[in-house]
Scaffold this motif. Sequence first.
Motif, PDB file in Angstrom:
ATOM      1  N   ASP A 187       0.847  -1.185   0.000  1.00 26.08           N
ATOM      2  CA  ASP A 187       0.000   0.000   0.000  1.00 26.08           C
ATOM      3  C   ASP A 187       0.889   1.244   0.000  1.00 26.08           C
ATOM      4  O   ASP A 187       1.626   1.471   0.957  1.00 26.08           O
ATOM      5  N   PRO A 214      -3.243  -4.530   5.259  1.00 24.38           N
ATOM      6  CA  PRO A 214      -3.738  -3.470   4.378  1.00 24.38           C
ATOM      7  C   PRO A 214      -4.938  -3.957   3.575  1.00 24.38           C
ATOM      8  O   PRO A 214      -5.020  -5.133   3.228  1.00 24.38           O
ATOM      9  N   HIS A 257       1.476  -1.731  -7.586  1.00 23.31           N
ATOM     10  CA  HIS A 257       1.577  -1.891  -6.139  1.00 23.31           C
ATOM     11  C   HIS A 257       1.921  -3.321  -5.731  1.00 23.31           C
ATOM     12  O   HIS A 257       1.902  -3.650  -4.548  1.00 23.31           O
TER      13      HIS A 257
END
Length: 166
Positions: free
Chosen positions: A108, A136, A146
Amino acid sequence: MDNPTCFTNPFQFEITFECLQELDDDLEWKVLYVGSAQDAAKDQVLDEILVGPVPVGVNKFVLQADAPDPSQLAQDDLLGVTVVLVTCSYKEREFVRVGYYVNNEYHDPNAPASAAPAAATVGPDGNPVEAAPAAPQIPNPVPLEHIQRQILADKPQIGRSSRRER
């Protein structure tokens, strides 16, 4: 090489091998990404190259292969542990296979660098117990930029095979 890295970056392997005699043909090197533990049809050949002529002695080169095509993977298979295989064949007969576990993890970008631990709670014995920080929240679909890929390079699985394909 370049490990860990973003999921979309190419794989890079530094290959060193010894050739004990002159070869009549090229060596075929292949990088295969296992896209799903349940479905071999999701496996992707990331690159195939021919290397030759191969001189007698120690040889070294960097084998670079594109990242897997995420459109060919189920969202559930983007994260977690999978396998990447590096194989070598001579005259269409595979003689070595090196497998590496690969961990694809969501990172994240908005999470603080060092998350503070969650508040302490009381365990069954009455003593304080620190709760693990909350995991997360992973968006669906997962943004590829990501996802961090880490090859567990220190624990390769090396095998020999008389079969062409798995």
